[in-house]
Write a protein that holds these residues in place. Sequence first.
Motif, PDB file in Angstrom:
ATOM      1  N   ALA A  78       4.758  -1.062   3.179  1.00 45.11           N
ATOM      2  CA  ALA A  78       4.597   0.339   2.766  1.00 45.11           C
ATOM      3  C   ALA A  78       5.886   1.120   2.990  1.00 45.11           C
ATOM      4  CB  ALA A  78       3.469   0.974   3.583  1.00 45.11           C
ATOM      5  N   HIS A  79       5.938   2.301   2.383  1.00 42.97           N
ATOM      6  CA  HIS A  79       7.090   3.180   2.610  1.00 42.97           C
ATOM      7  C   HIS A  79       6.655   4.482   3.275  1.00 42.97           C
ATOM      8  CE1 HIS A  79       5.570   5.095  -1.093  1.00 42.97           C
ATOM      9  NE2 HIS A  79       6.212   6.179  -0.683  1.00 42.97           N
ATOM     10  N   GLN A  80       7.621   5.149   3.895  1.00 42.63           N
ATOM     11  CA  GLN A  80       7.398   6.500   4.406  1.00 42.63           C
ATOM     12  C   GLN A  80       8.627   7.321   4.035  1.00 42.63           C
ATOM     13  OE1 GLN A  80       4.951   8.344   5.962  1.00 42.63           O
ATOM     14  NE2 GLN A  80       6.409  10.030   5.832  1.00 42.63           N
ATOM     15  N   SER A  81       8.411   8.342   3.228  1.00 44.76           N
ATOM     16  CA  SER A  81       9.474   9.261   2.821  1.00 44.76           C
ATOM     17  C   SER A  81      10.605   8.529   2.078  1.00 44.76           C
ATOM     18  CB  SER A  81       9.990  10.044   4.027  1.00 44.76           C
ATOM     19  OG  SER A  81      10.875  11.053   3.640  1.00 44.76           O
ATOM     20  N   ARG A  82      11.790   9.087   2.155  1.00 45.30           N
ATOM     21  CA  ARG A  82      12.939   8.495   1.451  1.00 45.30           C
ATOM     22  C   ARG A  82      14.106   8.346   2.416  1.00 45.30           C
ATOM     23  NH1 ARG A  82      12.518  12.129  -4.103  1.00 45.30           N
ATOM     24  NH2 ARG A  82      10.413  11.444  -4.546  1.00 45.30           N
ATOM     25  N   LEU A  83      14.899   7.290   2.209  1.00 48.31           N
ATOM     26  CA  LEU A  83      16.040   7.027   3.088  1.00 48.31           C
ATOM     27  C   LEU A  83      16.902   8.286   3.215  1.00 48.31           C
ATOM     28  CD1 LEU A  83      17.170   4.598   4.640  1.00 48.31           C
ATOM     29  CD2 LEU A  83      18.668   4.148   2.709  1.00 48.31           C
ATOM     30  N   VAL A 104       9.604   0.091   4.282  1.00 45.60           N
ATOM     31  CA  VAL A 104      10.426  -0.657   3.332  1.00 45.60           C
ATOM     32  C   VAL A 104      11.577   0.190   2.766  1.00 45.60           C
ATOM     33  CG1 VAL A 104       8.948  -0.152   1.336  1.00 45.60           C
ATOM     34  CG2 VAL A 104      10.264  -2.262   1.372  1.00 45.60           C
ATOM     35  N   ARG A 105      11.448   1.523   2.841  1.00 47.51           N
ATOM     36  CA  ARG A 105      12.537   2.384   2.358  1.00 47.51           C
ATOM     37  C   ARG A 105      13.726   2.425   3.310  1.00 47.51           C
ATOM     38  NH1 ARG A 105      10.172   6.797  -1.239  1.00 47.51           N
ATOM     39  NH2 ARG A 105       9.197   5.502  -2.835  1.00 47.51           N
ATOM     40  N   LYS A 106      13.564   1.857   4.529  1.00 49.63           N
ATOM     41  CA  LYS A 106      14.716   1.778   5.428  1.00 49.63           C
ATOM     42  C   LYS A 106      15.669   0.675   4.975  1.00 49.63           C
ATOM     43  CE  LYS A 106      13.542   3.990   9.613  1.00 49.63           C
ATOM     44  NZ  LYS A 106      13.627   3.891  11.071  1.00 49.63           N
ATOM     45  N   HIS A 159       4.470   4.845 -10.172  1.00 46.84           N
ATOM     46  CA  HIS A 159       5.553   5.227 -11.096  1.00 46.84           C
ATOM     47  C   HIS A 159       6.912   4.714 -10.634  1.00 46.84           C
ATOM     48  CE1 HIS A 159       5.279   7.988  -7.842  1.00 46.84           C
ATOM     49  NE2 HIS A 159       6.099   8.893  -8.307  1.00 46.84           N
ATOM     50  N   ARG A 160       6.946   3.989  -9.531  1.00 48.44           N
ATOM     51  CA  ARG A 160       8.221   3.520  -9.001  1.00 48.44           C
ATOM     52  C   ARG A 160       8.429   2.035  -9.304  1.00 48.44           C
ATOM     53  NH1 ARG A 160       9.956   8.342  -8.799  1.00 48.44           N
ATOM     54  NH2 ARG A 160       9.193   9.648  -7.134  1.00 48.44           N
ATOM     55  N   ALA A 161       9.591   1.699  -9.838  1.00 53.31           N
ATOM     56  CA  ALA A 161       9.919   0.285 -10.104  1.00 53.31           C
ATOM     57  C   ALA A 161      10.760  -0.226  -8.935  1.00 53.31           C
ATOM     58  CB  ALA A 161      10.658   0.162 -11.426  1.00 53.31           C
ATOM     59  N   VAL A 182       0.842  -1.197   0.000  1.00 53.36           N
ATOM     60  CA  VAL A 182       0.000   0.000   0.000  1.00 53.36           C
ATOM     61  C   VAL A 182       0.876   1.245   0.000  1.00 53.36           C
ATOM     62  CG1 VAL A 182      -2.013  -1.019   1.146  1.00 53.36           C
ATOM     63  CG2 VAL A 182      -0.124  -0.150   2.539  1.00 53.36           C
ATOM     64  N   ASP A 183       0.280   2.396  -0.298  1.00 53.81           N
ATOM     65  CA  ASP A 183       0.992   3.665  -0.161  1.00 53.81           C
ATOM     66  C   ASP A 183       0.299   4.479   0.920  1.00 53.81           C
ATOM     67  OD1 ASP A 183       2.162   6.114  -0.231  1.00 53.81           O
ATOM     68  OD2 ASP A 183       2.217   6.278  -2.410  1.00 53.81           O
ATOM     69  N   ILE A 184       0.919   4.497   2.106  1.00 56.17           N
ATOM     70  CA  ILE A 184       0.364   5.307   3.198  1.00 56.17           C
ATOM     71  C   ILE A 184       1.382   6.376   3.609  1.00 56.17           C
ATOM     72  CG2 ILE A 184      -1.340   3.677   4.094  1.00 56.17           C
ATOM     73  CD1 ILE A 184       0.778   2.635   6.065  1.00 56.17           C
ATOM     74  N   ASN A 185       2.242   6.731   2.646  1.00 54.00           N
ATOM     75  CA  ASN A 185       3.229   7.786   2.852  1.00 54.00           C
ATOM     76  C   ASN A 185       2.482   9.073   3.216  1.00 54.00           C
ATOM     77  OD1 ASN A 185       5.693   9.093   2.729  1.00 54.00           O
ATOM     78  ND2 ASN A 185       5.676   9.333   0.490  1.00 54.00           N
ATOM     79  N   SER A 186       2.801   9.636   4.395  1.00 57.74           N
ATOM     80  CA  SER A 186       1.991  10.745   4.904  1.00 57.74           C
ATOM     81  C   SER A 186       2.855  11.926   5.304  1.00 57.74           C
ATOM     82  CB  SER A 186       1.206  10.286   6.137  1.00 57.74           C
ATOM     83  OG  SER A 186       0.390   9.186   5.822  1.00 57.74           O
TER      84      SER A 186
END
Length: 404
Positions: free
Chosen positions: A61-66, A118-120, A158-160, A23-27
């Motif tokens: 899910a991810h949150q922000s960017r590393l 998951v971005r960690k 849009h992210r692979a 899911v995308d719950i990036n907030s």
Amino acid sequence: MTDIQFKNITDFDIKGKKILVRVDINSSIDLEKNEIRSDPRIQAILPTLESLKEAAVVLIAHQSRLGKPDCIDLKLHADKLNGYLGGRVKFVADLFGDTAISAIKELQPGEVLLLNNVRKWEIETQVKSIEEAEKTELITKLSPLFDYFVNDAFGAAHRAHVSLIGWPTICAGPTVKRELEMVQKLFTPKKPSIWLVGGAKAMDKFQALKFNLEAGNIDMALVCGLTAILMLEAKGMDMGEKNRKFIAEDLEQNRNEIAAVCEKFKDKIFLPEDMAYEENGKRLECPTLEVSKLDVSTGDIGAKTIANFKTLIQSAKTIVANGPPGIFEKEVFKQSSFEIVDAMAAAAKNDAFVCIGGGDMGAVAEMAGLGEKITISTGGGALLKILSGKDLPLLQVLRNKMPK
Ligand code: 3PG
């Protein structure tokens, strides 16, 4: 390209099954208060969880960017979800280690488990192909534990990245289905159609405007934020070093293309005539032409522009907004975002189809209590890319990894 035939997880008998849902719950996170500012993307996945409640559901899910301060663990997100789901959401601060694997194995139908950001895990964003993604630890360790894999992360279409493309099979979730149907509507808009762009990601917004101006899908483009700075500079206006530094690279690489679009569609493109800046904590405004002389960094459109844009919005039957017109997180710059979202909600009452994209603009609508009156897309950059006519990784995997 969005009218592809794909399978939705709700097409399968999911009772008692174990299902992994990306899911995308990036907030938008308020780091000082350690809380989620507003949660339209979290609310958007509630129908997905409702439709899967006879299964054991693991969310990734991810949150922000590393490397960014808000690239945090997803505990706050799990707490929010629990507020909506009455305590049936578990959280582990792990992704594919022993803790995560045990929690996945123990999970029962009716329960939801949120894995950590998951971005960690730095490999998430580093693969070059689907084949490479399929060989990573995340996929090889977790795949054997599930019956179905769902990509419901429209916001990341849009992210692979590994967790979006690497699973052995992939079907769509209800959020993705809803969003793709909405995109179809925007490609055949009721007229007149207005697009408003603001915020950052200037070049992505320019590309979406260009594609839809060319396609005849936009009658009026209201341009704010960094895209406005980019276009004004390309047209030859000096916006001052403090503004230019944010778009300098895009400008250098694309100046001629941007200038040509501004010229070709000059009757349809509306740029700010005045702008706001901050001095000693106060909001001040000046005509756009004077920004460079004052050598200020602008953070919002000015009162004249706001009034003009609101009038144009009243006349529209389709409204697309991506990115806030001002830096709404700052008290001095929030005026335009709230006034314009209000005007859009009023247009929606008059039967306009209003679609707001982008986490930030969605947050403004939620904060203004208007979330129910307008369609808030969970896609920011993703919506822009799909609206730019691009074939996205999400569409590719839905086509090619359909489960039997
Ligand atoms: C977004 O906020 O647009 C999505 O969650 C994707 O985030 P990203 O731009 O960091 O990949």
